[in-house]
Design a protein around this motif. Sequence first.
Motif, PDB file in Angstrom:
ATOM      1  N   ILE A 177       0.862  -1.187   0.000  1.00  0.00           N
ATOM      2  CA  ILE A 177       0.000   0.000   0.000  1.00  0.00           C
ATOM      3  C   ILE A 177       0.897   1.236   0.000  1.00  0.00           C
ATOM      4  CG2 ILE A 177      -1.874   1.209   1.209  1.00  0.00           C
ATOM      5  CD1 ILE A 177      -2.639  -1.669   0.367  1.00  0.00           C
ATOM      6  N   SER A 178       0.613   2.151  -0.929  1.00  0.00           N
ATOM      7  CA  SER A 178       1.374   3.404  -1.013  1.00  0.00           C
ATOM      8  C   SER A 178       0.463   4.570  -0.661  1.00  0.00           C
ATOM      9  CB  SER A 178       1.914   3.610  -2.426  1.00  0.00           C
ATOM     10  OG  SER A 178       2.748   2.542  -2.806  1.00  0.00           O
ATOM     11  N   LEU A 179       0.958   5.440   0.203  1.00  0.00           N
ATOM     12  CA  LEU A 179       0.183   6.629   0.571  1.00  0.00           C
ATOM     13  C   LEU A 179       0.601   7.769  -0.350  1.00  0.00           C
ATOM     14  CD1 LEU A 179      -1.885   7.880   2.368  1.00  0.00           C
ATOM     15  CD2 LEU A 179      -0.189   8.072   4.188  1.00  0.00           C
ATOM     16  N   ASP A 198       3.159   0.723   3.247  1.00  0.00           N
ATOM     17  CA  ASP A 198       4.510   0.287   2.899  1.00  0.00           C
ATOM     18  C   ASP A 198       5.347   1.405   2.286  1.00  0.00           C
ATOM     19  OD1 ASP A 198       4.102  -2.781   3.274  1.00  0.00           O
ATOM     20  OD2 ASP A 198       2.383  -2.107   2.081  1.00  0.00           O
ATOM     21  N   PHE A 199       4.686   2.287   1.512  1.00  0.00           N
ATOM     22  CA  PHE A 199       5.402   3.374   0.852  1.00  0.00           C
ATOM     23  C   PHE A 199       4.695   4.704   1.105  1.00  0.00           C
ATOM     24  CE2 PHE A 199       6.136  -0.420  -1.740  1.00  0.00           C
ATOM     25  CZ  PHE A 199       7.518  -0.405  -1.888  1.00  0.00           C
ATOM     26  N   ILE A 200       5.498   5.735   1.329  1.00  0.00           N
ATOM     27  CA  ILE A 200       4.955   7.091   1.401  1.00  0.00           C
ATOM     28  C   ILE A 200       5.449   7.847   0.174  1.00  0.00           C
ATOM     29  CG2 ILE A 200       5.234   9.314   2.572  1.00  0.00           C
ATOM     30  CD1 ILE A 200       5.035   7.949   5.191  1.00  0.00           C
ATOM     31  N   LYS A 201       4.523   8.470  -0.541  1.00  0.00           N
ATOM     32  CA  LYS A 201       4.908   9.281  -1.694  1.00  0.00           C
ATOM     33  C   LYS A 201       4.846  10.753  -1.307  1.00  0.00           C
ATOM     34  CE  LYS A 201       4.238   7.720  -5.818  1.00  0.00           C
ATOM     35  NZ  LYS A 201       3.639   7.317  -7.122  1.00  0.00           N
ATOM     36  N   ILE A 202       6.015  11.381  -1.241  1.00  0.00           N
ATOM     37  CA  ILE A 202       6.059  12.802  -0.882  1.00  0.00           C
ATOM     38  C   ILE A 202       5.508  13.613  -2.049  1.00  0.00           C
ATOM     39  CG2 ILE A 202       7.517  14.773  -0.269  1.00  0.00           C
ATOM     40  CD1 ILE A 202       9.547  12.913   0.893  1.00  0.00           C
TER      41      ILE A 202
END
Length: 278
Positions: A177-179, A198-202
């Motif tokens: 899951i990517s935010l 699992d992932f953070i997208k800035i």
Amino acid sequence: AKAQGRNNYQQFTQSMQLKALLHARLVRDLRRAISEQQFCLYYQPIVELSTGKLVKAEALIRWQHPTRGMINPDQFISAAEETGLISEIGDWVFRQAAWQTAEWRKTLSPNFHVSINSSPVQYLDKTSRMSLWLDYLRTLELPQEAVSIEVTEGVLMDKISTAPEKLRALHDAGISISLDDFGTGYSSLAYLKKYAIDFIKIDRSFVQNLTTDSDDLALCEAIIVMAHKLRMKVIAEGIETAEQELILHDAGCDYGQGYLYSEPVAAEAFEKLFPPNH
Ligand code: C2E
Ligand code: CA
Ligand code: CA
Ligand code: CA
């Protein structure tokens, strides 16, 4: 003055009627687009910053309208959401992206990974269309780790949605899951605890002024440190210059995405972004 007022009012109602007409036409065209398969996916590379290698892509929808030409998602996603058509479109996006990922794992790179956008509306359905997604991955013999689902903070906030159960089920099955767009919504750190992310997208807006705005740099650095402590990886969006890339690499950011590497492109053009004999 009175005539003027009436004129303005007429113009106002005319423009409202025009808007309603255009909206009705858009909805009619969207229905047809689904049945006639007028959508296609573009892919934008995501690069591992420590090696410079192309390891992932984000799938981004495009609409090849028969008379209006290529239409970007900003022009139709909200209408698709309002009408609920996004659920059907989202199913198509998932299947198409998964199929493409399976192909590319065979022809380009065995560990290739694709990230797929999802809309808050897709989490309102009581029925679980998403269990069909997992079935489809099995049909393709594509490991769940090969795909990630992107959600925005809006998905996590919505109280009436079934997002918590659905995201948990996808994550338990091995889909990451990517935010998406992190930092632009009503970011609540509680979500990072509550959901298995699992992932953070800035978001691009923090990357844009990295070289001139020391506050943006501080925010990026803080997000990266926090994410790593929570065992999440970070993807910076909207990298357009080598300077931005260098700063993010030095700050420990894991992945980069943006025009510096490539705009989103059709599948055929995407394949050419891979070096020969990688
Ligand atoms: P997003 O998920 O934040 O996608 C990133 C957007 O930023 C893309 O716009 C991409 O073309 C653009 N972008 C990437 N790198 C750069 C850069 O370096 N500079 C600038 N200025 N822009 C960059 P796009 O493809 O027009 O998509 C817009 C939005 O539409 C997406 O934003 C996403 O929210 C939505 N969307 C796209 N595909 C889908 C889909 O399949 N399903 C759903 N639900 N939404 C989608
Ligand atoms: Ca996205
Ligand atoms: Ca984004
Ligand atoms: Ca966005």
